[in-house]
Motif scaffolding. Structure first.
Motif, PDB file in Angstrom:
ATOM      1  N   SER A 235      10.871 -15.236  25.367  1.00  9.24           N
ATOM      2  CA  SER A 235      11.964 -15.988  25.985  1.00  9.24           C
ATOM      3  C   SER A 235      12.848 -15.010  26.749  1.00  9.24           C
ATOM      4  O   SER A 235      13.832 -14.502  26.219  1.00  9.24           O
ATOM      5  CB  SER A 235      12.775 -16.730  24.908  1.00  9.24           C
TER       6      SER A 235
ATOM      7  N   PHE B 163      17.995 -17.286  28.949  1.00  8.07           N
ATOM      8  CA  PHE B 163      18.357 -18.655  28.558  1.00  8.07           C
ATOM      9  C   PHE B 163      19.387 -19.265  29.507  1.00  8.07           C
ATOM     10  O   PHE B 163      19.761 -20.422  29.357  1.00  8.07           O
ATOM     11  CB  PHE B 163      18.901 -18.692  27.123  1.00  8.07           C
TER      12      PHE B 163
ATOM     13  N   GLN C 248      21.001 -23.750  32.507  1.00  7.52           N
ATOM     14  CA  GLN C 248      20.499 -23.377  31.183  1.00  7.52           C
ATOM     15  C   GLN C 248      18.994 -23.651  31.116  1.00  7.52           C
ATOM     16  O   GLN C 248      18.505 -24.603  31.728  1.00  7.52           O
ATOM     17  CB  GLN C 248      21.213 -24.167  30.083  1.00  7.52           C
TER      18      GLN C 248
ATOM     19  N   GLN D 192      15.338 -23.713  28.549  1.00  8.57           N
ATOM     20  CA  GLN D 192      14.668 -23.708  27.256  1.00  8.57           C
ATOM     21  C   GLN D 192      13.285 -23.109  27.485  1.00  8.57           C
ATOM     22  O   GLN D 192      12.417 -23.745  28.105  1.00  8.57           O
ATOM     23  CB  GLN D 192      14.559 -25.118  26.670  1.00  8.57           C
TER      24      GLN D 192
ATOM     25  N   HIS E 168      23.451 -18.803  22.880  1.00  7.49           N
ATOM     26  CA  HIS E 168      23.259 -19.861  23.876  1.00  7.49           C
ATOM     27  C   HIS E 168      24.500 -20.746  23.997  1.00  7.49           C
ATOM     28  O   HIS E 168      24.690 -21.390  25.028  1.00  7.49           O
ATOM     29  CB  HIS E 168      22.075 -20.761  23.500  1.00  7.49           C
TER      30      HIS E 168
END
Length: 730
Positions: free
Chosen positions: A88, A91, A167, A169, A207
């Motif tokens: 990841s 974010f 944002q 995911q 986040h």
């Protein structure tokens, strides 16, 4: 939502990460070979040490091995970070145009930074970087961020405009979705995040850090005092602040220089691993019993603070221990104790050998009382002993023959010079032992002395206090006092290597415990987290904000005003328990509750609390990971645990899981059902909380309401209050 540009950005970023992973991994192989070779050479050199040159050569080799190992260790850490980043990479994104420039900068924010070392281009910024604060503090529109001060002084803030706030995911390297956020969208995302089931470990909040939380995390103040209601994120803020400070001051602050003081090992198990999760090496977590066992010189056994709490809950007001306990924790007694040790003056005699005076008592007293240098008992004693040793040496040089004649006559022997010296040293050591005993009495003697003078002034009998100190196992309050005395006298050496300390649930530790930490770690700055509404025991806790502020006079006070943990309904119920009849309570407005709707707290009449509890558990959502069944004391928790076990059908125990009893500080927080004594629940949260003692006298009055407030504010989604139902038949 998909976007070819965003898909390509993610693909390019992951490609860059993979390139760096391969480069670092290849370098690690070389590093490992270098370490092995350096160790082999050093091992060979260790077996052949003939002269000073060999020693010097070995010293160089040791340094080289240490350097090689450091390089290998740092590369290993970087490889670990890159692998996490691969899953990841980021974010969030903000598009920012600095005033005076036309170019829009696309700023991607992640757990760690991704830097192209050739072009010095940041493809991803660490969430702790100064520019990343834009994401946490602003929406679309005008914005600014501060650049931390340098050796050249304060720098002006960078101002400009945010044109996009987005944002993402991203899971396992795949872009699940993204959205452009405004306040309404952000609010909904936060609400969804808070609605999730809990975990057995505290979560990172990078986040979803809120603006007021970000201010506390990034505060440039050396000492910070964070006040906030239950569920406002104080613990998360404190832990994220540590990670921020380790990043911000990475050249002169390391995890080895940082400590976390937690309420208990149970709480420590709840927060373990979060600092590494935030990108830093783990930090040592301590509680007070652990600290006391580690550094106390005499290692006397003592009852922990939970025995003290159980005692306070049950002891009558006229009990002698309770009276003395209230006195010992009072600011006035602590000041008296400090003054008593500061002004301690021993009874001294002339130091003589045979009939010759080596040191006059007035000179010894003057040296001991001299305040021109550091003035604890250890330094005063060292000054006097140094002088006495000097006088003994001078006397021996000047009177060697008479001394020899004296020892030969006493022992009817003809001793050698070395034997005369040994006998003389033995005589000196006897004087030393007596002198040490007078100059630096043990902590118990000084403590008794302070108690006696205090008891006389306050007209309290000393008999109980004296007997308590003679016990094989000390009470917690006495163990604390003895530790503090050993620090004040200099018997325990301060640790100047610790540079920052996080204290959680600071309202629960007494004034003397705060002072122990400040004196034991004199080079440390502090981040202190507190909620005075959770200070249950006024005689030992700090139950007003000014009390705590007085201990940290230079600290910047940062309030957290919004409570996020519980649903609106649970939070509203809890704050209404805090009445104006409790002078220590801090007022909480309903407007400060985050509006996440849920069920009202369920108050149920029950003829058998254990049976009703199991019925509730059977009907809870299966996705709930943690359920807390909270009792007021360890004894009540043990009794209810036995009752609950008797009401669980064998099939249910296998399907749902057997409950776990937490009634001592050596337990660990985890998934499942937990029957827990309330004092151990500080700082924890559960998907659902069941209180089997609602309506009982233990929850009446100002103290009882605070205890019930603590029970209620542990619940994330559901709260069940069981009230005994008495049959009226007959």
């Amino acid at each position: 939502m998909t976007d070819p540009k965003e898909v390509k950005k993610l693909s390019d970023t992951r490609e860059r990460i993979l390139t760096q992973i391969n480069k670092v991994a290849e370098g690690l192989k070389t590093n490992r070979s270098d370490v092995i070779e350096a160790r082999r050479v050093m091992s060979k050199a260790t077996g052949v040490i003939r002269d000073f040159d060999d020693v010097a050569h070995l010293t160089i080799l040791v340094t080289e091995v240490a350097q090689q190992e450091h390089v290998y260790y740092e590369a290993s850490k970087r490889l670990h970070r890159l692998k996490r980043l691969l899953n990841s990479p980021y974010f969030a994104r903000i598009d920012f145009t600095e005033d005076g420039y036309d170019q829009v900068e696309e700023i991607y924010i992640g757990r760690h930074s991704l830097l192209d070392e050739k072009t010095h281009t940041f493809h991803v910024y660490d969430w702790r970087a100064p520019i990343s604060s834009l994401y946490y503090d602003y929406g679309v529109g005008r914005a600014r961020f501060n650049i931390p001060a340098t050796t050249r002084g304060e720098l002006p803030p960078i101002e400009g405009a945010i044109s996009l706030k987005r944002q993402y995911q991203i899971e396992k390297g795949e872009l699940s979705y993204f959205f452009d956020s405004d306040l309404a969208v952000e609010d909904e995302i936060l609400r969804l995040e808070l609605s999730k089931a809990s975990d057995a470990k505290i979560k990172t909040i990078i986040h979803s850090i809120q603006k007021e939380q970000n201010a506390a995390i990034r505060s440039e103040a050396t000492d910070v005092l964070v006040f906030g209601p239950a569920g406002s994120g104080k613990t998360s803020v404190g832990l994220h602040r540590l990670a921020y400070l380790l990043y911000r001051h990475r050249d002169n602050l390391s995890s080895r220089m940082v400590r976390i003081f937690s309420p208990s090992p149970i709480f420590a198990s709840y927060i373990e691993g979060i600092i590494p999760d935030l990108g830093e090496e783990d930090v040592d977590t301590l509680d007070f019993p652990g600290l006391m066992q580690e550094i106390s010189p005499k290692k006397r056994p003592f009852h922990d603070q939970y025995q003290q709490i159980e005692y306070i809950q049950n002891a009558p007001s006229h009990d002698p221990r309770r009276r003395w306990l209230e006195e010992k924790y009072s600011p006035s007694f602590i000041a008296h104790l400090e003054e008593s040790i500061k002004n301690y003056s021993p009874v001294l005699d002339d130091v003589c050998f045979n009939q010759d005076v080596l040191c006059h008592k007035d000179r010894l007293a003057a040296l001991y009382a001299d305040r021109t240098s550091a003035g604890n008992l250890a330094t005063k004693t060292a000054r006097v002993v140094t002088y006495v040793n000097q006088r003994y040496s001078e006397y021996f040089k000047k009177s060697r023959r008479p001394i020899s004649d004296l020892f030969n006559a006493i022992h009817d022997n003809d001793f050698t010079d070395d034997e005369i010296r040994r006998l003389y040293e033995e005589e000196k050591n006897i004087v030393h032992a007596d002198l040490y005993n007078r100059l630096m009495p043990n902590a118990s003697r000084l403590y008794e002395r302070a108690l006696a003078s205090w008891g006389k002034t306050r007209r309290i009998s000393m008999q109980y206090a004296r007997e308590a100190l003679r016990q094989e196992q000390l009470y917690f309050e006495d163990a604390l006092m003895l530790l503090y005395i050993d620090i004040l006298t200099g018997r325990i050496t301060p640790d100047k290597n610790v540079k920052h300390i996080l204290i959680d649930e600071a309202q629960d530790i007494s004034i003397i415990q705060h002072r122990i930490l400040k004196r034991l770690f004199p080079s440390s700055h502090f981040t202190v987290l507190a909620d005075v509404n959770q200070a249950l025991y006024p005689c030992i806790n700090l139950h007003t904000q000014p009390e705590l502020q007085q201990e940290y006079t230079k600290a910047k006070v940062i309030p957290l005003t919004t409570s996020y943990r519980s649903t609106y309904e649970i939070s509203r119920f809890a704050i209404n328990l805090l009445g104006s009849d409790d002078a220590g309570a801090s007022t909480i407005a309903e407007s400060t509750i985050y509006h996440r709707r849920g069920d009202e707290p369920a108050i149920r009449q029950s003829q058998c609390a254990a049976a009703t509890t199991w019925e509730i558990i059977r009907n809870l959502p299966r996705e709930y990971n943690t359920v807390g069944i909270l009792l007021s004391s360890a004894e009540d928790a043990c009794n209810f645990y036995d009752q609950l076990l008797a009401h669980i059908p064998p099939g249910d125990a296998q399907a749902i899981g057997a409950p776990k009893l937490i009634a001592s500080s050596n337990a660990r927080f985890g998934h499942g059902l937990m029957v827990m004594a309330l004092p151990y629940a500080k700082g924890l949260e559960f998907d659902a909380v069941i209180c089997p003692q609602y309506g009982q006298p233990i929850f009446e009055g100002p103290l009882g309401k605070k205890m019930l407030y603590l029970v209620c504010t542990r619940a994330l989604h559901n709260l069940y209050l069981l009230q005994e139902h008495t049959s009226t038949e007959g």
